[in-house]
Design a protein around this motif. Structure first.
Motif, PDB file in Angstrom:
ATOM      1  N   PRO A 177       0.815  -1.215   0.000  1.00  0.00           N
ATOM      2  CA  PRO A 177       0.000   0.000   0.000  1.00  0.00           C
ATOM      3  C   PRO A 177       0.846   1.262   0.000  1.00  0.00           C
ATOM      4  N   PHE A 178       0.404   2.249  -0.768  1.00  0.00           N
ATOM      5  CA  PHE A 178       0.892   3.617  -0.658  1.00  0.00           C
ATOM      6  C   PHE A 178      -0.286   4.457  -0.179  1.00  0.00           C
ATOM      7  N   THR A 179       0.000   5.490   0.574  1.00  0.00           N
ATOM      8  CA  THR A 179      -1.104   6.265   1.129  1.00  0.00           C
ATOM      9  C   THR A 179      -1.212   7.621   0.460  1.00  0.00           C
ATOM     10  N   GLY A 180      -2.386   8.234   0.671  1.00  0.00           N
ATOM     11  CA  GLY A 180      -2.592   9.621   0.272  1.00  0.00           C
ATOM     12  C   GLY A 180      -2.449   9.801  -1.225  1.00  0.00           C
ATOM     13  N   ARG A 181      -1.814  10.862  -1.566  1.00  0.00           N
ATOM     14  CA  ARG A 181      -1.664  11.274  -2.965  1.00  0.00           C
ATOM     15  C   ARG A 181      -0.879  10.245  -3.801  1.00  0.00           C
ATOM     16  N   PHE A 182      -0.198   9.336  -3.136  1.00  0.00           N
ATOM     17  CA  PHE A 182       0.559   8.316  -3.882  1.00  0.00           C
ATOM     18  C   PHE A 182      -0.141   6.958  -3.874  1.00  0.00           C
ATOM     19  N   GLU A 183      -1.444   6.984  -3.498  1.00  0.00           N
ATOM     20  CA  GLU A 183      -2.196   5.728  -3.416  1.00  0.00           C
ATOM     21  C   GLU A 183      -2.153   4.946  -4.725  1.00  0.00           C
ATOM     22  N   GLY A 184      -2.042   5.687  -5.814  1.00  0.00           N
ATOM     23  CA  GLY A 184      -2.033   5.028  -7.121  1.00  0.00           C
ATOM     24  C   GLY A 184      -0.875   4.049  -7.299  1.00  0.00           C
ATOM     25  N   PHE A 185       0.162   4.175  -6.490  1.00  0.00           N
ATOM     26  CA  PHE A 185       1.292   3.239  -6.622  1.00  0.00           C
ATOM     27  C   PHE A 185       1.053   1.937  -5.865  1.00  0.00           C
ATOM     28  N   SER A 186      -0.075   1.867  -5.132  1.00  0.00           N
ATOM     29  CA  SER A 186      -0.335   0.672  -4.323  1.00  0.00           C
ATOM     30  C   SER A 186      -0.469  -0.550  -5.210  1.00  0.00           C
ATOM     31  N   GLN A 187       0.020  -1.648  -4.676  1.00  0.00           N
ATOM     32  CA  GLN A 187      -0.166  -2.940  -5.335  1.00  0.00           C
ATOM     33  C   GLN A 187       0.275  -2.900  -6.793  1.00  0.00           C
TER      34      GLN A 187
END
Lengths: 248, 248, 248, 248, 248, 248
Positions: D233-243
Motif C-alpha cells: 500500500p501507498f497512502t494519500g496522494r501516492f495511493e495510485g502506486f499501491s499494489q
C-alpha cells in the motif's frame, strides 16, 4: 656497510634469532648489528604494545646515529615508529612489513599474509592501505600463535604456520605468502619447502632493501615532511630528546 | 650473479648508456649484460611503440634463459611486457618504473614523476594505479623532451629536466623525484645535485632490486597466474614461440 | 557502416564463429569483416600470448584503415593492444571486455565474470581496475576450460560453463553474468536460457557500442594521449611500421 | 523500437529540444516519444529539485510501460530516479550522465565535465564515484549558466559554454569533454567544432546505448536488487502506486 | 532543543516506535517530535519506495522549519532525501544510516550491517561508498525480514535478527554490528545482550549526533552546494514548492 | 558524566586552553578533567613528537581508568595513540581529528583542513585515508604557524589562520573548514565569524561525540581487535605496564 637491525620488543632471544637471519642474508661487505631496547614489551601483539615500543625503537635509531649506521631495519611486522624513525636520520629506514610487501609484489600478482594472532590483522590491514598494497593482498590470515611461542614452542608453532600457509596456497588464489612476524625470520626456508611457493619474510627482505638503497646512495629525504624534527624541549623522563640536533 | 638488462627500444647508444649506468651501480659480484632487440622502435613514446616493443623484450628474456641470466631488468619506464616476461622464467623480472616507485616510497611519503613527453603520462598513471602507488605520487610532469633527445641533444635536455624537477620540488609538496625514462639513467647525479632532493632513477633502482631478490633466493612465482605459459602452436613469423618449454 | 572485427588469435574457426555472431547482431546497414592475424598464438591464455598477439592486432587495424573501416572490435577478453590500436585511427576501437563491462553495469548493479582458465583472472582484474568497474564485479570465476575447447569440445564446454554460471547466480549476489572469452560469442543465448538471468557477451556488446559511437559521430580523440604515434624508424622485422603516417 | 525519453523537469520547450535531438540521432527503425511530467520543477539545479522530480520520472516510466516502450532515457544529468526506474520495468533504462561517461571513456583516457551551475558539481562527483568513473574525469567545471538560460538565452549561454570548454581543453590534460546538462542536447556540434575535440552529450549517447541494449536483447535484470518492487500500500496522494503489478 | 524525527514511511505504528526510542535516548532538554508523511509507501524496501518517500520527507522538513525544529533526523536506513533536506534548512539533518556508521567506527575498527531484505543491501553499499565507510564494513547481511514484520511479527523477527547477528559476530571478524532499519530502534538492547558485542542503531545514534551538532552551534553549511535551492516555479501537484523562500 | 581530556603535549597552558574550551561546550551534567602527561614534548609537530607523546597519552588513560572516567578525548590533531588507548578501556576514546572529520561531513559535502605546519599535513592525509574521509577533504592547508605560537603569539597566529581559512573558502569549493590543531580550540568562533562558513574544531567536536556515545551506552568494543591487550612483562622503565589488568 653497517645496518642496524632494531627488534622493537625486549626479548633478547628473538633479537638473536633476527640478527642471525639478517647476518646470513647480508652481502659480504655488510655488517649487521642487532639491538633491542632495554625498555618495553617482551612481545608486540597489540596497538598498545606497539605504541610503547616506539620509544625504544627511536632511542635505538639515535644510538645507531652515534655509531654510524648506514641504514636501519625495524624488525616488527607493524613497522612501529617507521615515519618517526625516518625523521631522525638521513639514512634509509625500512620496516619489515613494507619490505615483505614490496618484495612479494615483485614476484607475484597477489599474496596472502600469515601472521601470529588474529587481533594483529588490523595492523597489517592499515599498513596495506597506507602503503598502497591493499589490492595485492588477498587475505590476512592468523595462525593464532602468540609471538613468544615462536621462540619457546618452536616445533608446534612451525607446524601450525605450515598448516595455515598451505590453506592460503589452496584457497586464496595467490602466488606468494608473506610471513607476518619478525620472529619467523629463521623459518622461511622450512615453510617455503613445505608449502611449495615463494615465502617472503620481512627481516631478510628489509636487509636487502637497505643494502639496495645504500648502494644507490639514497637515504631518507630531508626535504618536506620527513625532515629532522624541529628541536624543542621534552619534559620529564623524555628530557633527553630535547633540542635534538642531527649528528650528520 | 648475471643480470640481463633489456632496453626495449632498438637504439644501441641508449643500450650502452643504460648498461654502463647499470654496471656502475652493480655489486662486485654482479655481471651486467645489456641487450636491445634487433626488431622494434628506436624509441618508445606511445602505447603503439610499447606494444610492438614487447615482442623484442620477450625474445630477449628467452635468450637470457639460454644464457643463464639470474634476473632481468626491463629498461623502459612503461614496463612493457613485464607480466608476460615473468611468465617465461623462474628468475625475477623488474620493470624500471615499478623499481623507481618502490624505492621512492621508502625514502619519502610523496613523490612526483618527471617524464619525457606529456602523452606518456597516461602510461605512468596506469602503472601507478596497477601497482598501488597512485596515492604516493603527487603529479606526473613532462619535460616535453623526445626520448632520443636525451642521447642526441644531451645538454639542452638536461637543462630542461632540471628546470622541471625544480618546479616539482617547489610546487608539489614532495620529498623525492622519480625520473620517468630509462634514457635518463646517467643523469641522476647531476639532477639530484642541481635540485637538492633525492632523485630516484629506475634502471639503477631495478638493478639493486634484482640483486636483492636473487640474494633472497626469491624468483617469479610459478604458482598461479605467473606460471609458465601453456605450450601451444604459434603461427607465421611467431612460429618460433610454439611449444615453448621452460629451460629450467 | 563497416566494422572490422579482429580476433587476436590465429584460429580461423574461432574467427568465423566470432564473425558470425557479430553479423547476426549487427544492424541492417552494418557490414562486418572478421579477420585474424596470420602471425601469432592459436589461443590467448596468458600475458605472454596476449603480448605477442598485439602485433597482429595492430597490423589488422592498419589494414582496416586502408579498407575504410568505420570502427574496430578487438575480440579477445583481455582487450590486447586496445590503447595502441586507438592511437592508430580516428575510428572508435572497442575491446570486448570493456564492452561487456559497460553493458552489464547498465542492466544490473553487480555482476560476476565467468572466464576460461583461472590464470587469466588476473587480466580481468587489472582491466576492471583500469576501467573503473572493480566495484561492480563481485567475482571472477573460471570454468577451467582451455580456449580451444570451446571450438573442439563444444558440448562439454557448454555444460561446464552453464554449471559455473549457475553457481555465480546462486552464490554471488549479482544481477548479470559477463562471459569472459570471445570464443563464447555463440553460446550466449543457450547460457542465458539455462541460467535465467541476463548474460552479457563481449563481441556482440562491442558491435553495438561501435555502431553507437559511429552513429554519434564520435571517434577516438586525437587530442592528447591517444593522438597518432610520432612517426619514427622501426628496425628489423618491424621496419614496416617506420614513418607511420595516418591515412585519414 | 520505441524509446521513451523522459525530461525530468516540466519545461515543455526543453522536452521538445531534447526530443528533437533524440530523434535526429535515432536509427531509422527507432521511434522516440519525449515526455515530461505534469508535476515538478521547471528545471533541476539542486538535490531538492532532483528529489521532487523523481516522482514524475517514475510515473512516466509506468506510463511508458502501458505504451510498450522498449527502453527509457532519463534526460537530466543527475540521472534522477535511475535505479528506482529500473525496478519498474524489464526494459533498459539509461541515464544521460552515465551514458555520456561510458561513451567518453571509449574514445579518450581522461575527460572533463562542463556543467551549468557549480552547485550541481557534487551531483556529478557522486555519480562518477558510484559508476566507477571518478578516475577518468579530470575536473568538473561549471559555466555558471542557470539551466533555463539554455532555452531563453541561447546565444550567451553557448558562448559561455564554448569558453569553458576551451579552458578544459587547454588546462585539464584531457581527450574529450562531457556536457553536463540535458538542455545542451542541441549544442553538441557547435561546441565540438569550436573546441576541436570530441564532445560527448548525454541524451544522444543514451539513445544509442538504449538502441544497443535492445538490439542485444538485454534489459534490466529482474534477478536480485533491481527486481520489481514488492507490491504494497501507498497512502494519500501516492495511493495510485499501491499494489503495483508489472504489466509485462 | 527540538529535534524533528521523520519516519519516511507512512506506518504510524512505526513512527510511534521510532519516536519512543528517540525520546528515551534524548537528553533532558531535548524535545522529540516524530512525524511521518501522509503520502507515501507503508514501508521502504526498494529504490522505488525510497524515491517516492523523499517528497514526504522534504515536506516534513519544511513543516519542521515552520515549527522551529533545531535539527532533523531521517529515520530510514537508506537516508532518503538527505542532501535535498539539507538544502532546505540551516539546521543539521542526520540520516540514520550515516549516524550508525559514524558511531560504529568510533568504537570498533570493522563492523557488519544486519538489514531486513537482501535487495536493500545495495542501498547500504552505495551509502558506504559515498560516505567513505566501505572499508570499515566487512559485510552487509540480510535477515530476510520484510520491514513491517518488525511491527506485526515482532518475536519471530527478533529471533531471526539475533541469529543473523550471531553469525556476523562469529564469521565476520568485526567489533560491532550496525542494525540496518529504523524499525529496529527498540530492539537494540535485546540484540546487544543476546549477541554480546556493541550493537549500533541509527535512530538513537542520530538523535545524539543531532544534539551534538546543535550543542556545537553547527548547522548545515549554506556556503556552496548545500545552499538553499534557487527559488523557481514548480508545476501541478508540486506547485506548493514554487518560490520556496527560507524562513530563517 | 566524566570526560577525561588528554592533551598529549606537556604545555600546561595549552591544557588549560583546551580544558576551558571543553568545559564551555560540555553538557550540564558533564565534568571535564583536562590533563597532560608529565613526560613528553612541549608541542607535537612531527611523527617523532607524536610517537613519544603516545606513552603519556596511554598513561593518562590508565590514570583515567582509576578515576572512573566515562570517556576520553585525545586532544592532538594526529590522534596519537588512539587505537592503543581504545585497547585499554571499555569507555569510548575519541581523537580530535576524527571528531572534526565526522562532524564536518554531517554539515557539508566537502571540507578543507587548515593546520599549523606543512610538515604535519601528511599526518592528516594518512588519517583521512584510514578513517575513510579522503574523498570529503578537498585540501590540507598549512598556515605555517608553530603550535606554541598559538599560545605565545596569539594575535598574529589568529590573523594568519583567518587569512588561510579565507583562501580555503574562496579557492577550494567547500562548505566547511576543519581546524587542524588542538591549540585552536578557543579560536573557533572568531574564525567562523571572520570567514563566514562553518568552522569545525576537534576538541569541542570530540566532547560532544563522547557525550553522545556515553549517552547511547556505547563504549569501545572488547570483541575482536580492540580487546584489552594480553597481559605480559614490560621491561625497564616501562615495567609498570607489566601484567596490565583491566580495572573494569
Amino acid at each position: 656497510m653497517h645496518i642496524r637491525v632494531i627488534n622493537p620488543n625486549t626479548t633478547a632471544g628473538m633479537t638473536t634469532t633476527i640478527g642471525e637471519a639478517a647476518s646470513r642474508i647480508a652481502a659480504p661487505g655488510t655488517r649487521i648489528t642487532a639491538r633491542n631496547p632495554a625498555h618495553g614489551p617482551v612481545s608486540i601483539e597489540s596497538h598498545f604494545d606497539e605504541a610503547i615500543s616506539m620509544v625504544g625503537v627511536l632511542e635505538e635509531v639515535l644510538a645507531g646515529e652515534r655509531e654510524d649506521a648506514d641504514a636501519y631495519v625495524i624488525a616488527c611486522f607493524g613497522d612501529p615508529g617507521l615515519l618517526a624513525a625516518r625523521e631522525l636520520t638521513r639514512a634509509p629506514v625500512i620496516g619489515i612489513a613494507e619490505a615483505a610487501f614490496h618484495m612479494a609484489t615483485l614476484i607475484s600478482t597477489r599474496f596472502s599474509i600469515v601472521t601470529t594472532l588474529a587481533r594483529t590483522g588490523i595492523i597489517a590491514e592499515h599498513l596495506l592501505d597506507q602503503y598502497g598494497f591493499a589490492h595485492h593482498c588477498r587475505r590476512v590470515r592468523a595462525a593464532e600463535i602468540p609471538v613468544l611461542d615462536l621462540e619457546e614452542n618452536g616445533d608446534a608453532a612451525l607446524s601450525r604456520l605450515i598448516e595455515e600457509c598451505k590453506r592460503a596456497r589452496d584457497e586464496d588464489d595467490i602466488g606468494a605468502i608473506v610471513l607476518g612476524c619478525g620472529g619467523m625470520a629463521d623459518l622461511t626456508d622450512e615453510i617455503s619447502q613445505a608449502v611449495g611457493l615463494p615465502v617472503v619474510e620481512g627481516v631478510t627482505a628489509a636487509i636487502k632493501l637497505a643494502e639496495a638503497l645504500v648502494g644507490l646512495g639514497l637515504g631518507t629525504s630531508k626535504h618536506g615532511d620527513l625532515a629532522f624534527p624541529r628541536p624543542k624541549p621534552f619534559t620529564g623522563r623524555f628530557e633527553g630528546f630535547s633540542q635534538l640536533i642531527p649528528i650528520r
